[in-house]
Design a protein around this motif. Structure first.
Motif, PDB file in Angstrom:
ATOM      1  N   UNK A 104      -7.789  38.413  21.929  1.00  0.00           N
ATOM      2  CA  UNK A 104      -8.097  39.158  21.446  1.00  0.00           C
ATOM      3  C   UNK A 104      -7.240  39.030  20.401  1.00  0.00           C
ATOM      4  N   UNK A 105      -8.146  39.808  18.830  1.00  0.00           N
ATOM      5  CA  UNK A 105      -7.258  40.039  17.662  1.00  0.00           C
ATOM      6  C   UNK A 105      -7.149  42.571  17.725  1.00  0.00           C
ATOM      7  N   UNK A 106      -6.401  42.732  17.262  1.00  0.00           N
ATOM      8  CA  UNK A 106      -5.915  43.860  16.785  1.00  0.00           C
ATOM      9  C   UNK A 106      -5.080  44.114  15.936  1.00  0.00           C
ATOM     10  N   UNK A 107      -5.551  44.822  14.881  1.00  0.00           N
ATOM     11  CA  UNK A 107      -4.373  45.696  14.198  1.00  0.00           C
ATOM     12  C   UNK A 107      -4.694  47.178  14.246  1.00  0.00           C
ATOM     13  N   UNK A 163      -9.532  46.577  17.625  1.00  0.00           N
ATOM     14  CA  UNK A 163      -9.047  45.890  18.725  1.00  0.00           C
ATOM     15  C   UNK A 163     -10.277  45.143  18.432  1.00  0.00           C
ATOM     16  N   UNK A 164     -10.602  43.620  19.224  1.00  0.00           N
ATOM     17  CA  UNK A 164     -11.956  42.866  18.811  1.00  0.00           C
ATOM     18  C   UNK A 164     -11.447  42.112  20.659  1.00  0.00           C
ATOM     19  N   UNK A 209     -15.542  45.568  21.142  1.00  0.00           N
ATOM     20  CA  UNK A 209     -14.864  46.287  20.359  1.00  0.00           C
ATOM     21  C   UNK A 209     -14.454  47.375  20.020  1.00  0.00           C
ATOM     22  N   UNK A 210     -13.229  47.466  20.447  1.00  0.00           N
ATOM     23  CA  UNK A 210     -12.553  48.953  20.524  1.00  0.00           C
ATOM     24  C   UNK A 210     -11.892  49.681  19.301  1.00  0.00           C
ATOM     25  N   UNK A 211     -11.503  51.017  19.419  1.00  0.00           N
ATOM     26  CA  UNK A 211     -11.229  51.825  18.133  1.00  0.00           C
ATOM     27  C   UNK A 211     -10.397  53.009  18.509  1.00  0.00           C
ATOM     28  N   UNK A 212      -9.542  53.834  17.854  1.00  0.00           N
ATOM     29  CA  UNK A 212      -8.950  54.718  17.459  1.00  0.00           C
ATOM     30  C   UNK A 212      -8.466  55.876  16.106  1.00  0.00           C
ATOM     31  N   UNK A 229      -6.847  62.953  19.138  1.00  0.00           N
ATOM     32  CA  UNK A 229      -7.725  61.580  19.036  1.00  0.00           C
ATOM     33  C   UNK A 229      -9.010  61.446  19.909  1.00  0.00           C
ATOM     34  N   UNK A 230      -9.402  60.305  19.098  1.00  0.00           N
ATOM     35  CA  UNK A 230     -10.946  60.356  19.536  1.00  0.00           C
ATOM     36  C   UNK A 230     -11.149  58.551  19.944  1.00  0.00           C
ATOM     37  N   UNK A 231     -10.852  58.329  20.873  1.00  0.00           N
ATOM     38  CA  UNK A 231     -11.233  56.767  21.414  1.00  0.00           C
ATOM     39  C   UNK A 231     -12.169  56.220  21.784  1.00  0.00           C
ATOM     40  N   UNK A 232     -12.454  55.076  21.424  1.00  0.00           N
ATOM     41  CA  UNK A 232     -13.169  54.308  22.426  1.00  0.00           C
ATOM     42  C   UNK A 232     -12.289  53.165  23.465  1.00  0.00           C
ATOM     43  N   UNK A 233     -13.199  52.883  24.808  1.00  0.00           N
ATOM     44  CA  UNK A 233     -11.845  52.153  25.359  1.00  0.00           C
ATOM     45  C   UNK A 233     -13.238  51.453  26.664  1.00  0.00           C
ATOM     46  N   UNK A 234     -12.655  50.473  27.078  1.00  0.00           N
ATOM     47  CA  UNK A 234     -13.163  49.553  28.209  1.00  0.00           C
ATOM     48  C   UNK A 234     -12.797  49.203  28.953  1.00  0.00           C
TER      49      UNK A 234
END
Length: 859
Positions: A508-511, A528-529, A539-542, A558-563
């Motif tokens: 994973x790579x995240x920022x 995050x990838x 890939x997810x974002x927030x 908050x708006x977020x994608x997840x898995x």
């Protein structure tokens, strides 16, 4: 059950070190109850938090966080008066639910909870900000495909506070953080300590509980700390099964010549007297109060844990840190009593039948080691590695293997389940006074590598094999034992063909970016990838933000994608279970048998969540928080509805074609991506406090969660099953998904202190909780829905501090002795051997009221 010598030695060592520290006087005085409550009143909202962002800023609090966060202090954890962390969270958080389960089987020992009504595995658990490994047992918490973190293995005595983020955070932390994050912060004191003893029992005089906790802190190096904590819990069982009805036979009835004959009715669940026959004389004196575990209750368990936490400054900018935990648990839970008239009972061994017990012996380890520093070319940095392992040995006690006859054992080793996770992280963060768009900007970057393994080993031969022995006695003497009855009764062992040895890794790579356009406005961005070796990348974002209109009113959202990646155990999970009536097989989705029956590879669950909240300071010491949310989860992983010849005529041929080892009426199931859901709800918290001077200080809180889930889409049934009208996802499975958590849960609490005295009163309200069953109406099975909620549970605590060191607490949990609802009269879910049955999957168990006393010494 006896703990091994190593565990006992660990506990003695910690108690010894605690005593030495106490005698040396290396500690400060403990604050009195009244002063502690005053401090809580003024500081709770200002408590610094570390969960929900990788921002380098050190000024995030409950009050100014862009996302909703609950913080449970050490005092709150103690006041909950629960043996384990899992029930502590259930007692203190309206948005958290621990589903009730039957009092039998492995999952009565290995349990899990839900946050915001989602799966138990939709919550990511961190310890000191680092990912915790999950349980080796699939299905914990009542969700067939879930392998969540076992919070019951984390000792409460080592915890400083718990931060619960009620928001999606996969873009920050990775897989599983769909409903939120639980971050457990352990004690890091460099001096002082405590010892405590707690004892209690249920109102009916059973379920005795003992708990011993010891901890001590020591200074190491120049400004470092070493903290050690130990805990031992001993829980005795408490079951509430009703007596077996008088018309249900235990023994073979007799014909006119005194010969044993087969009873009528279902021999497994309700053998009855045939016309013209007489009962065995032993029926007149048999004890009809048998343990079945069907009404729920409390399983027998023994638990011991040790934790170590240290931090050692290497220089002014660098610190070496670490945390280690060990937990050992033994559990023993009852299965359904086996009537002696069943041919699965070896009557030469068990002439009066038997209650088999499922046993668990578990060892859990975790080690964190890291080094972190400041000012590496202006960046803060953190390198860490965490290794965790959960090892579960399973057993069947007080049982038999009918196909082995007189050679049968009575205790069986069923197999081992083992999961490990090795997680490595590298993190960088810094603040730029004039960063993006000229704004104050916090930047964070990181990388993660995780390696997971899962093993399932075979049980001993008698636990799964067919020994070939014929029925020894009774009316069916000389007839063969069914292939379906191979192995030990109740739980059978893992077969050699069902073993597993799997692994996978992920990168994973995240920022993260935090922007501060004004003093009143903060914006958090995260991405995050992640790439898994077994199903690919995602890939997810927030985006999270908070705007403060005034000093006392703010809006956050908050708006977020997840898995969630399928649990490693789920990908190859295979299980054979023997109930009182049937044999059931859960097949791995990639097995030839499952593929022949329509199985397809599991896909990850993906989520999109929204949260919008209002935070207000209504008065100097009255605060309000309201957060509404929506969580859409696609491709929910669940289990195919079990089918067999007797429920879906014609399917037996299909089952036997899939494997010659299957009987036509064996139940078949496998894991599936069942469909898409939408969960909507609201969290409300209103709290405050006041000082009456002469009458003491008061702290009060009203907190509630309203939660509702709908099934937006169900995946199509495979054609091979549709021809026999086998539903992919039955009405009962849908009800479990939609209604397992309470629709409404509210907690009202009042805390008081005056000089050395303190008291706390908590009332928890459970709203409607739907359950479905079928009721026999004039011989016709009629579906019906009923509620197991609409109840109050009241807890009371009284405390007294003899001095700055010694204190006593008296507690009553479920003060009013509330019991779960009973199954409706005529319910087909009521076994013939039950005169009544409490619902075993409601919000409370059937054990009833519990009282205890805790004596604690601090220094």
């Amino acid at each position: 059950m006896q703990l091994n010598r190593l565990t006992a030695g660990i506990l003695l060592a910690v108690w010894g070190s605690a005593s030495v520290a106490a005698e040396s006087g290396a500690a400060a005085n403990v604050t009195a109850a009244q002063a502690a409550l005053a401090a809580a009143n003024s500081s709770k909202l200002e408590t610094l938090i570390v969960t929900g962002s990788r921002s380098v800023s050190d000024n995030r609090t409950i009050e100014n966080s862009p996302a909703p966060i609950d913080v449970l202090s050490d005092e709150v954890i103690q006041q909950a008066n629960q043996t384990g962390l899992l029930q502590t969270l259930n007692t203190t958080l309206p948005s958290f639910n621990v589903p009730g389960l039957p009092g039998y089987g492995t999952n009565s020992v290995v349990r899990a909870g839900q946050l915001r009504g989602l799966n138990s595995s939709h919550v990511l658990v961190l310890v000191n900000g680092k990912r915790r490994h999950t349980t080796a047992r699939l299905g914990a918490g009542g969700f067939a495909a879930s392998a969540p973190v076992d919070l019951g293995l984390i000792p409460t005595g080592s915890i400083e506070r718990i931060e619960v983020l009620r928001d999606g955070a996969s873009a920050i932390y990775g897989s599983d953080a769909i409903a939120g994050v639980i971050n457990i912060i352990t004690k890091k004191d460099s001096s002082g300590g405590s010892v405590s003893v707690r004892a209690g029992e249920y109102y009916e005089g059973d379920g005795d509980t003992q708990q011993y906790i010891a901890r001590a802190g020591f200074e190491i190096g120049d400004g470092g700390h070493f903290h050690i904590a130990a805990q031992y819990d001993d829980q005795k069982p408490a079951f509430r099964d009703g007596p077996v009805p008088d018309d249900v036979l235990f023994y073979f009835p007799l014909d006119a010549n005194g010969n044993q004959i087969v009873p009528v009715g279902n021999r497994s669940t309700g053998p009855k007297l045939p016309a013209g026959a007489t009962p065995d004389p032993r029926e007149a004196t048999v004890d009809r109060h048998k343990v079945f575990g069907a009404s729920g209750g409390v399983a027998e368990a023994e638990f011991a844990a040790l934790t170590l936490d240290f931090g050692l400054p290497l220089n002014a900018q660098t610190e070496l840190y670490g945390f280690a935990s060990y937990a050992g648990r033994e559990g023993r839970s009852a299965q359904h009593f086996r009537f002696p008239s069943r041919d699965q009972v070896i009557r030469a061994i068990w002439p009066d039948g038997f209650t088999p017990y499922t046993g668990v012996e578990e060892k859990d380890y975790s080690v964190q080691l890291g080094v972190k520093g400041e000012d590496l070319a202006g960046w803060n940095w953190d390198l860490s590695s965490v290794y965790g392992k959960d090892d579960v040995d399973t057993y069947q006690y007080d049982s038999n293997a009918p196909s082995y006859g007189l050679a049968s054992k009575t205790d069986f080793f069923l197999g081992t389940y083992q999961y490990t996770a090795w997680t490595n992280n590298a993190d960088l963060s810094r603040t730029l006074d004039s960063g993006l768009f000229g704004l104050t900007t916090d930047l964070s970057f990181g990388a993660e590598y995780r390696y997971e393994t899962y093993k399932r080993t075979a049980g001993e031969e008698q636990s799964w094999n067919h020994g070939g022995q014929l029925i020894l006695d009774g009316p069916n003497a000389g007839k063969p034992i069914s292939i379906s009855d191979a192995g030990s009764q109740a739980d059978t062992g893992v077969r050699p063909e069902d073993v597993a040895d799997d692994s996978r890794d992920s990168y994973a790579l995240y920022a993260g970016v935090s922007l501060y356009p004004t003093d009143a406005w903060v914006i958090d961005l995260a991405a995050r990838f992640e790439d898994y070796s077994d199903f690919g990348d995602i890939t997810t974002g927030r985006v999270s933000s908070r705007y403060e209109f005034t000093d006392s009113l703010a809006l956050r959202g908050t708006v977020a994608t997840g898995f969630q990646a399928p649990a490693l155990a789920a990908l190859t999970f295979r299980n054979t279970g023997v109930t009182v009536e049937n044999t059931n097989h859960t097949l791995p989705v990639d097995s030839p048998e499952a593929r022949a029956l329509g199985a397809t590879p599991l896909q990850p669950e993906e989520s999109l969540s929204y949260t919008l909240g209002l935070v207000a300071q209504l008065a100097d010491d009255i605060s309000l928080a309201v957060d509404v949310y929506r969580i859409d989860v696609d491709d929910r992983i669940s289990q195919l509805s079990t089918f067999r010849e007797s429920t879906h005529p014609g399917s037996g041929v299909l089952v036997q074609a899939a494997s010659p080892d299957f009987g036509p009426d064996d139940g078949i199931s496998y894991l599936i991506n069942a469909g898409d859901t939408r969960t909507e709800g609201v969290d409300v918290t209103l709290e405050g406090g006041f000082d009456t001077r002469n009458a003491g200080e008061f702290r009060w809180s009203l907190a509630a969660n309203y939660n509702e889930t709908e099934l937006k889409k169900i995946a199509p049934t495979p054609a091979v099953l549709a021809q026999f009208n086998v539903p992919l996802y039955s009405a009962a499975s849908q009800a479990n998904l939609l209604y397992l958590a309470p629709r409404f849960k509210g907690i009202a609490s009042l805390n008081w202190s005056l000089e050395n005295w303190s008291a706390a009163l908590t009332a928890t309200r459970y709203g409607e909780i739907k359950r479905s069953t079928s009721v026999n109406v004039n011989g016709v099975s009629t579906p019906t829905v009923f509620s197991v909620g609409d109840l109050w549970v009241v807890d009371l605590e009284l405390g007294y501090e003899f001095n700055d060191n010694l204190s006593l607490r008296l507690n009553a949990n479920n003060l009013l002795d509330e019991k779960p609802a009973k199954l409706p009269e005529g319910s087909t879910a009521l076994w013939p051997f039950q005169s009544y049955s409490y619902v075993n999957n409601g919000p409370i168990n059937a054990a009833g009221g519990f009282y205890s006393a805790t004596l604690a010494y601090k220094w």
